[in-house]
Enzyme design. Structure first.
Site, PDB file in Angstrom:
ATOM      1  N   LYS A  17       0.834  -1.214   0.000  1.00 27.30           N
ATOM      2  CA  LYS A  17       0.000   0.000   0.000  1.00 27.30           C
ATOM      3  C   LYS A  17       0.863   1.256   0.000  1.00 27.30           C
ATOM      4  O   LYS A  17       0.697   2.150  -0.819  1.00 27.30           O
ATOM      5  CB  LYS A  17      -0.915  -0.001   1.237  1.00 27.30           C
ATOM      6  CG  LYS A  17      -1.569   1.345   1.508  1.00 27.30           C
ATOM      7  CD  LYS A  17      -2.496   1.317   2.698  1.00 27.30           C
ATOM      8  CE  LYS A  17      -1.891   1.767   3.990  1.00 27.30           C
ATOM      9  NZ  LYS A  17      -1.586   3.200   4.099  1.00 27.30           N
ATOM     10  N   ASN A  18       1.808   1.311   0.935  1.00 25.74           N
ATOM     11  CA  ASN A  18       2.554   2.558   1.097  1.00 25.74           C
ATOM     12  C   ASN A  18       3.519   2.830  -0.050  1.00 25.74           C
ATOM     13  O   ASN A  18       3.968   3.959  -0.224  1.00 25.74           O
ATOM     14  CB  ASN A  18       3.313   2.558   2.432  1.00 25.74           C
ATOM     15  CG  ASN A  18       2.365   2.689   3.607  1.00 25.74           C
ATOM     16  OD1 ASN A  18       1.159   2.882   3.421  1.00 25.74           O
ATOM     17  ND2 ASN A  18       2.884   2.582   4.822  1.00 25.74           N
ATOM     18  N   ARG A  87      -4.848   9.996   4.084  1.00 26.43           N
ATOM     19  CA  ARG A  87      -3.662  10.789   4.402  1.00 26.43           C
ATOM     20  C   ARG A  87      -2.839  11.039   3.123  1.00 26.43           C
ATOM     21  O   ARG A  87      -2.313  12.127   2.890  1.00 26.43           O
ATOM     22  CB  ARG A  87      -2.825  10.031   5.438  1.00 26.43           C
ATOM     23  CG  ARG A  87      -1.433  10.559   5.682  1.00 26.43           C
ATOM     24  CD  ARG A  87      -1.430  11.776   6.577  1.00 26.43           C
ATOM     25  NE  ARG A  87      -0.085  12.260   6.820  1.00 26.43           N
ATOM     26  CZ  ARG A  87       0.187  13.414   7.394  1.00 26.43           C
ATOM     27  NH1 ARG A  87      -0.783  14.201   7.796  1.00 26.43           N
ATOM     28  NH2 ARG A  87       1.414  13.795   7.579  1.00 26.43           N
ATOM     29  N   CYS A 111      -5.676   7.811   9.268  1.00 25.47           N
ATOM     30  CA  CYS A 111      -5.901   7.201  10.571  1.00 25.47           C
ATOM     31  C   CYS A 111      -5.600   8.188  11.690  1.00 25.47           C
ATOM     32  O   CYS A 111      -4.679   8.996  11.581  1.00 25.47           O
ATOM     33  CB  CYS A 111      -5.020   5.970  10.727  1.00 25.47           C
ATOM     34  SG  CYS A 111      -5.561   4.608   9.693  1.00 25.47           S
ATOM     35  N   ARG A 116      -0.783  14.582  13.017  1.00 24.89           N
ATOM     36  CA  ARG A 116      -0.166  14.272  11.718  1.00 24.89           C
ATOM     37  C   ARG A 116      -0.178  15.539  10.870  1.00 24.89           C
ATOM     38  O   ARG A 116      -0.902  15.650   9.889  1.00 24.89           O
ATOM     39  CB  ARG A 116      -0.893  13.126  11.026  1.00 24.89           C
ATOM     40  CG  ARG A 116      -0.785  11.834  11.804  1.00 24.89           C
ATOM     41  CD  ARG A 116      -1.403  10.684  11.065  1.00 24.89           C
ATOM     42  NE  ARG A 116      -0.495  10.107  10.108  1.00 24.89           N
ATOM     43  CZ  ARG A 116      -0.809   9.031   9.371  1.00 24.89           C
ATOM     44  NH1 ARG A 116      -1.973   8.477   9.494  1.00 24.89           N
ATOM     45  NH2 ARG A 116       0.060   8.536   8.525  1.00 24.89           N
ATOM     46  N   PRO A 117       0.628  16.523  11.292  1.00 29.79           N
ATOM     47  CA  PRO A 117       0.629  17.780  10.543  1.00 29.79           C
ATOM     48  C   PRO A 117       1.318  17.628   9.186  1.00 29.79           C
ATOM     49  O   PRO A 117       1.946  16.606   8.914  1.00 29.79           O
ATOM     50  CB  PRO A 117       1.434  18.720  11.440  1.00 29.79           C
ATOM     51  CG  PRO A 117       2.289  17.838  12.257  1.00 29.79           C
ATOM     52  CD  PRO A 117       1.599  16.523  12.374  1.00 29.79           C
ATOM     53  N   ASP A 119       3.265  20.291   8.076  1.00 30.10           N
ATOM     54  CA  ASP A 119       4.122  21.488   8.043  1.00 30.10           C
ATOM     55  C   ASP A 119       5.414  21.266   7.252  1.00 30.10           C
ATOM     56  O   ASP A 119       5.891  22.177   6.564  1.00 30.10           O
ATOM     57  CB  ASP A 119       4.430  21.970   9.467  1.00 30.10           C
ATOM     58  CG  ASP A 119       5.039  20.884  10.338  1.00 30.10           C
ATOM     59  OD1 ASP A 119       4.659  19.709  10.187  1.00 30.10           O
ATOM     60  OD2 ASP A 119       5.899  21.204  11.169  1.00 30.10           O
ATOM     61  N   ASP A 300       4.222   1.071  12.350  1.00 32.79           N
ATOM     62  CA  ASP A 300       2.962   0.469  11.904  1.00 32.79           C
ATOM     63  C   ASP A 300       2.732  -0.915  12.514  1.00 32.79           C
ATOM     64  O   ASP A 300       1.600  -1.389  12.562  1.00 32.79           O
ATOM     65  CB  ASP A 300       2.939   0.357  10.372  1.00 32.79           C
ATOM     66  CG  ASP A 300       2.652   1.702   9.718  1.00 32.79           C
ATOM     67  OD1 ASP A 300       2.319   2.651  10.439  1.00 32.79           O
ATOM     68  OD2 ASP A 300       2.760   1.789   8.483  1.00 32.79           O
TER      69      ASP A 300
HETATM   70  C1  UD1 Z   1       3.904   7.033   6.409  1.00 33.96           C
HETATM   71  C2  UD1 Z   1       3.137   5.739   6.253  1.00 33.96           C
HETATM   72  C3  UD1 Z   1       2.594   5.274   7.595  1.00 33.96           C
HETATM   73  C4  UD1 Z   1       3.719   5.179   8.622  1.00 33.96           C
HETATM   74  C5  UD1 Z   1       4.521   6.471   8.666  1.00 33.96           C
HETATM   75  C6  UD1 Z   1       5.764   6.362   9.535  1.00 33.96           C
HETATM   76  C7  UD1 Z   1       2.246   5.945   4.038  1.00 33.96           C
HETATM   77  C8  UD1 Z   1       1.040   6.074   3.171  1.00 33.96           C
HETATM   78  N1  UD1 Z   1       2.030   5.957   5.348  1.00 33.96           N
HETATM   79  O1  UD1 Z   1       2.963   7.995   6.887  1.00 33.96           O
HETATM   80  O2  UD1 Z   1       2.001   3.996   7.399  1.00 33.96           O
HETATM   81  O3  UD1 Z   1       3.155   4.966   9.899  1.00 33.96           O
HETATM   82  O4  UD1 Z   1       4.965   6.836   7.339  1.00 33.96           O
HETATM   83  O5  UD1 Z   1       6.580   5.349   9.092  1.00 33.96           O
HETATM   84  O6  UD1 Z   1       3.350   5.763   3.555  1.00 33.96           O
HETATM   85  N2  UD1 Z   1       5.296  14.936  10.727  1.00 33.96           N
HETATM   86  C9  UD1 Z   1       5.352  16.278  11.011  1.00 33.96           C
HETATM   87  N3  UD1 Z   1       5.170  17.169   9.996  1.00 33.96           N
HETATM   88  C10 UD1 Z   1       4.950  16.776   8.703  1.00 33.96           C
HETATM   89  C11 UD1 Z   1       4.900  15.397   8.430  1.00 33.96           C
HETATM   90  C12 UD1 Z   1       5.078  14.490   9.461  1.00 33.96           C
HETATM   91  O7  UD1 Z   1       5.547  16.679  12.150  1.00 33.96           O
HETATM   92  O8  UD1 Z   1       4.806  17.636   7.817  1.00 33.96           O
HETATM   93  C13 UD1 Z   1       5.460  13.951  11.836  1.00 33.96           C
HETATM   94  C14 UD1 Z   1       4.170  13.151  12.037  1.00 33.96           C
HETATM   95  O9  UD1 Z   1       3.285  13.840  12.855  1.00 33.96           O
HETATM   96  C15 UD1 Z   1       4.698  11.881  12.666  1.00 33.96           C
HETATM   97  C16 UD1 Z   1       6.066  11.715  12.018  1.00 33.96           C
HETATM   98  O10 UD1 Z   1       6.396  12.988  11.448  1.00 33.96           O
HETATM   99  O11 UD1 Z   1       4.850  12.048  14.044  1.00 33.96           O
HETATM  100  C17 UD1 Z   1       6.103  10.651  10.938  1.00 33.96           C
HETATM  101  O12 UD1 Z   1       5.184  10.977   9.935  1.00 33.96           O
HETATM  102  P1  UD1 Z   1       5.430  10.641   8.406  1.00 33.96           P
HETATM  103  O13 UD1 Z   1       6.741   9.964   8.245  1.00 33.96           O
HETATM  104  O14 UD1 Z   1       5.169  11.867   7.607  1.00 33.96           O
HETATM  105  O15 UD1 Z   1       4.271   9.612   8.135  1.00 33.96           O
HETATM  106  P2  UD1 Z   1       3.335   9.539   6.881  1.00 33.96           P
HETATM  107  O16 UD1 Z   1       4.111   9.830   5.640  1.00 33.96           O
HETATM  108  O17 UD1 Z   1       2.068  10.254   7.130  1.00 33.96           O
END
Ligand code: UD1
Length: 411
Positions: A17-18, A87, A111, A116-117, A119, A300
């Site tokens: 999926k990812n 997301r 989820c 899950r910002p 920024d 995950d």
């Molecule tokens: C992806 C995966 C998800 C997995 C996660 C971490 C997909 C579709 N999903 O999610 O299954 O759990 O990686 O391995 O690939 N964060 C910020 N600012 C941002 C972006 C992220 O602070 O702009 C923080 C998030 O709040 C979180 C951390 O970074 O605490 C990790 O998030 P991120 O790696 O971005 O996860 P996703 O890409 O959403």
């Protein structure tokens, strides 16, 4: 579902999926037809296709083959009702900007696993000279020209790394991204973009140098197996006496960390040409575990690991370091009479006690799958509600478990 005494049989591991979601987004960078093989037939993919269709992209998903035709793609805003379901909808921002230099896209959903910002996604895009405003939960983005830049991500976010790589295709000149994520999904995306004609250096390291390439060619892609689904079943095997095969795993490089943890829990894994033989006595060994960014143990699988550790005598713990509020599993496991306490970012599991089947609720994708694993260990019957969450990422968890002899059905 009923308590399981022995797991025996084969499970075919679905496509990732990812990995496929950013690849689907990347098809927008070309104007042609892309065929994606081994595409999982899951809810998140269906929604991603609906989003592309808003941009006049034609998609067809049949028998795990997804065809995406971007020849007549046309700019359009993406409505919050759709973006809010997923997301990964935010991953369309980068390619839309690279293609049309503007984007109007509702905030992403996904989820509920802590803050899950976005920024980091937005800060990186702003450094590329994109003007961004948030208006009633809609991101309004515009740029006259996208500018090469050097940007250091404050956290190696998987999604932000993917988004910025794709946006950098529309940049005139060179983009340097520092502190990027190194998850397998990033490597797959970069390699796919290379096959489309992109120029990217540093793949697999934490610094990527990307040269903007306006004309990318549409390309086909054969999706890898889903390392989190494979990991779910590897860990599950620790909790119940098992002799199962996970089919479709040709390369174990991306799951070495998970196989290592499964081994510590009491699972023996032997690699054959395209499958893993997975055996255990069902006696779980406890321990202290910590999640982390790749190649550490994936966040995950944290809820699944907690479920499995309920089978180990004595105290075990799991510390979460990626998300700030990802212990939604604990309250539901307590309904099954599990003894777990949460101390900040650590869950302490007092295992080896009898679990009793009950009705529990899936609240996110991986937590839902972890409840299914817990159900295998409970006396009597366990009912899991809200399973639409599980269907976002597992093609058919009921089919998979029936294939290894579990008494489980949809009701
Ligand atoms: C992806 C995966 C998800 C997995 C996660 C971490 C997909 C579709 N999903 O999610 O299954 O759990 O990686 O391995 O690939 N964060 C910020 N600012 C941002 C972006 C992220 O602070 O702009 C923080 C998030 O709040 C979180 C951390 O970074 O605490 C990790 O998030 P991120 O790696 O971005 O996860 P996703 O890409 O959403």
């Amino acid at each position: 579902m009923k308590k399981a005494d022995f797991l025996k049989g084969n499970i075919e591991i679905q496509g990732s999926k990812n990995t496929v979601l950013p690849i689907i987004a990347a098809t927008l960078l070309g104007s042609g037809i892309s065929v994606i093989y081994n595409c999982p037939m899951i809810e998140d993919v269906f929604v991603m296709c609906e989003l592309l269709e808003c941009l006049n992209v034609k998609t067809k998903l049949e028998n795990h083959v997804l065809t995406v035709d971007t020849r007549e793609a046309d700019y359009a805003p993406l409505p919050s009702e759709l973006t809010g379901k997923l997301r990964s909808s935010v991953l369309l921002l980068g390619p839309i900007l690279a293609r049309w230099k503007k984007a109007e896209i509702g905030m992403p959903g996904g989820c509920a696993i802590g803050l899950r910002p976005v920024d980091i996604h937005l800060e990186g895009l702003m450094k590329m000279n994109v003007d961004i405003k948030l208006h009633h939960d809609v991101l309004m983005c515009e740029t006259y020209y996208m500018q090469g830049t050097e940007y250091h991500l404050k956290f190696p976010s998987v999604g932000a790394t993917e988004n910025l790589i794709m946006a950098a295709m529309g940049v005139k000149g060179r983009t340097i991204l520092r502190g990027v994520a190194k998850e397998p999904e990033i490597i797959e995306l970069c390699n796919y973009l290379l096959s489309m004609g992109a120029l990217i250096e540093g793949i697999g390291t934490d610094v990527l140098v990307i040269k903007g390439t306006a004309a990318l060619e549409s390309c086909d892609y054969c999706n890898v197996y889903d390392r989190i689904v494979a990991g779910t079943y590897l860990l599950m095997a620790a909790a119940v006496p098992s002799d199962i095969r996970l089919i479709g795993i040709e390369d174990i490089h991306y799951i070495k960390n998970i196989i290592h943890v499964a081994g510590l829990l009491g699972v023996t894994v032997v690699k054959f040409e395209n499958y893993l033989s997975v055996q255990s006595s069902g006696k779980v060994t406890g321990g202290d575990y910590i999640t982390g960014i790749y190649p550490e143990f994936p966040t995950d699988l944290q809820p699944v690991l907690i479920s499995v550790l309920l089978g180990a005598e004595g105290h075990s713990s799991v510390t979460e370091t990626v998300f700030d509020n990802r212990f939604g599993i604990v309250g539901e496991l307590q309904k099954l009479e599990a003894d777990i306490e949460v101390l900040g970012q650590k869950a302490v599991i007092h295992g080896g006690k009898r679990l009793q089947g009950h009705t529990v609720k899936a609240k996110d994708l991986r937590q839902g799958a972890a409840l299914v694993v817990a159900g295998l260990m409970c006396k009597g019957y366990t009912t899991i509600t809200n399973i639409s969450y599980i269907k976002r990422g597992y093609e058919d968890i009921v089919r998979d478990l029936q294939n290894v002899g579990v008494k489980i059905t949809y009701i």
